[in-house]
Write an enzyme that holds these catalytic residues in place. Structure first.
Site, PDB file in Angstrom:
ATOM      1  CB  ALA A 107      -0.956   0.005   1.195  1.00  0.00           C
ATOM      2  CG  LEU A 108       4.528   0.411  -1.793  1.00  0.00           C
ATOM      3  CD1 LEU A 108       5.574   0.125  -2.873  1.00  0.00           C
ATOM      4  CD2 LEU A 108       5.138   0.231  -0.408  1.00  0.00           C
ATOM      5  N   GLY A 138       5.951   8.300   1.162  1.00  0.00           N
ATOM      6  CA  GLY A 138       6.912   8.049   2.246  1.00  0.00           C
ATOM      7  C   GLY A 138       7.775   6.839   1.927  1.00  0.00           C
ATOM      8  CG  HIS A 139       5.955   2.970   1.762  1.00  0.00           C
ATOM      9  ND1 HIS A 139       4.603   3.140   1.647  1.00  0.00           N
ATOM     10  CD2 HIS A 139       6.156   2.333   2.944  1.00  0.00           C
ATOM     11  CE1 HIS A 139       3.998   2.618   2.715  1.00  0.00           C
ATOM     12  NE2 HIS A 139       4.913   2.135   3.516  1.00  0.00           N
ATOM     13  CG  ASP A 151       6.552   2.941  11.569  1.00  0.00           C
ATOM     14  OD1 ASP A 151       5.478   2.764  12.142  1.00  0.00           O
ATOM     15  OD2 ASP A 151       6.635   3.174  10.343  1.00  0.00           O
TER      16      ASP A 151
HETATM   17  P1  AMP Z   1       5.014   0.033   6.487  1.00  0.00           P
HETATM   18  O1  AMP Z   1       4.720  -0.469   5.129  1.00  0.00           O
HETATM   19  O2  AMP Z   1       3.983   0.963   7.010  1.00  0.00           O
HETATM   20  O3  AMP Z   1       5.391  -1.062   7.443  1.00  0.00           O
HETATM   21  O4  AMP Z   1       6.309   0.939   6.366  1.00  0.00           O
HETATM   22  C1  AMP Z   1       7.454   0.502   5.687  1.00  0.00           C
HETATM   23  C2  AMP Z   1       8.555   1.486   5.919  1.00  0.00           C
HETATM   24  O5  AMP Z   1       8.174   2.771   5.452  1.00  0.00           O
HETATM   25  C3  AMP Z   1       8.921   1.650   7.413  1.00  0.00           C
HETATM   26  O6  AMP Z   1      10.325   1.776   7.549  1.00  0.00           O
HETATM   27  C4  AMP Z   1       8.212   2.931   7.771  1.00  0.00           C
HETATM   28  O7  AMP Z   1       8.806   3.602   8.863  1.00  0.00           O
HETATM   29  C5  AMP Z   1       8.360   3.725   6.475  1.00  0.00           C
HETATM   30  N1  AMP Z   1       7.364   4.784   6.391  1.00  0.00           N
HETATM   31  C6  AMP Z   1       6.036   4.683   6.626  1.00  0.00           C
HETATM   32  N2  AMP Z   1       5.443   5.890   6.512  1.00  0.00           N
HETATM   33  C7  AMP Z   1       6.418   6.769   6.204  1.00  0.00           C
HETATM   34  C8  AMP Z   1       6.464   8.183   5.972  1.00  0.00           C
HETATM   35  N3  AMP Z   1       5.366   8.933   6.032  1.00  0.00           N
HETATM   36  N4  AMP Z   1       7.650   8.765   5.678  1.00  0.00           N
HETATM   37  C9  AMP Z   1       8.785   8.017   5.613  1.00  0.00           C
HETATM   38  N5  AMP Z   1       8.819   6.677   5.820  1.00  0.00           N
HETATM   39  C10 AMP Z   1       7.652   6.073   6.117  1.00  0.00           C
END
Ligand code: AMP
Length: 282
Positions: free
Chosen positions: A36-37, A40-41, A154
């Site tokens: 669900a990119l 941020g990702h 996170d």
């Molecule tokens: P997730 O898919 O939510 O587990 O996140 C995967 C990676 O993306 C983790 O290292 C998160 O900390 C990072 N991440 C999530 N949201 C953001 C954001 N808004 N800005 C930067 N990195 C993010």
């Protein structure tokens, strides 16, 4: 036209590809995600491309980090959209194993995370960090990256990983990327998709309130009083439940000392059925 990013779904195929890169002397950066990119990702993928020759993005919604009452079944999934975004971002490989590939019959080993996992998220999500640390340890062993990139969004997770890599002598370097935000300050998150229009408007208060708290703490305000004020502001804005608002040591996440060490404000709060987390430096 952008070429589609290559996707592998078995450990055998992954190892074949990464072995070739190793033989050619290429460095590898891994960006672990649950799909669900959003932007941020993608900012982390950009960082990966800058830091290493090859950028691998893993997409795996890890069931072991969700408690039975959490949102595993409704967690947003959009593989086609993710692959399109990663193709545009010029990722070199997507590692997208099935749950059976990640946890074959008989799997029973786990990583017990260190002190950084013990409260904050750890207090509200009992087995979360054990699941997160175990899956990341597996991802590191599967991809064998030189660098793994995580978001500051996170922040406690990042701290837990730093401790894990150090304590267990994992042969890779961790790199942190800054939190990407919407124009009104709300941190981008896959879970923002759950918010109703009205909740989305309220959500903007989260960053505003913790930024004010960080400023108050930096200006020498009494921290317990400033935290009470921050919680009151969140409730007034419309947050329905607050799990925690804390000012902690930025490196260890233990109680904030008064000796000038860097501090971090961390928050988890609910808007209806959606739990949002965020953090900012002091
Ligand atoms: P997730 O898919 O939510 O587990 O996140 C995967 C990676 O993306 C983790 O290292 C998160 O900390 C990072 N991440 C999530 N949201 C953001 C954001 N808004 N800005 C930067 N990195 C993010």
């Amino acid at each position: 036209m952008t070429e589609s990013v290559k996707v592998v779904r078995t450990l055998r195929d992954l190892r074949k590809l990464t072995a070739k890169w190793r033989q050619a002397g290429k460095t590898v950066a891994l960006v672990p995600t649950m799909g669900a990119l959003h932007a941020g990702h993608l900012s982390l993928v950009k960082l990966a491309k800058k830091k290493a020759d090859k950028a691998v993005v893993s997409i795996f919604v890890n069931p072991t980090q969700f408690a039975p009452n959490e949102d595993l079944s409704r967690y947003p999934r959009d593989e086609a959209g993710d692959l399109q975004k990663l193709s545009h971002a010029d990722a070199d490989l997507v590692w997208s194993p099935s749950v059976e590939e990640m946890y074959p019959e008989g799997f029973s080993t786990g990583v017990r995370p260190g002190d950084a996992a013990s409260d904050l998220e750890g207090a509200f999500r009992a087995h979360h960090f054990c699941g997160v640390a175990t899956v990341c340890c597996k991802l590191f062993n599967q991809v064998t990256p030189d660098i793994a990139i995580f978001g500051e969004k996170d922040y406690q997770q990042l701290t837990v990983f730093r401790q894990m890599v150090r304590d267990l002598d994992m042969p890779l370097k961790l790199v942190a990327g800054p939190t990407k935000r919407e124009k009104d300050g709300l941190a981008l998150s896959s879970r923002n998709a759950y918010l109703t229009e009205a909740e989305r408007k309220i959500a903007t208060a989260l960053y505003a309130v913790i930024s004010e708290l960080a400023e108050d703490a930096a200006n020498g305000a009494d921290i317990p009083t400033a935290v009470v004020n921050a919680k009151r502001k969140l409730v007034t804005a419309g947050f329905t439940k607050i799990d925690y608002v804390e000012v902690r040591d930025a490196e260890t996440l233990s109680a904030a000392a008064t000796d000038g060490r860097p501090l971090r404000v961390l928050v988890a709060a609910w808007l209806g059925k959606t739990r949002l987390i965020d953090n900012v430096p002091v």
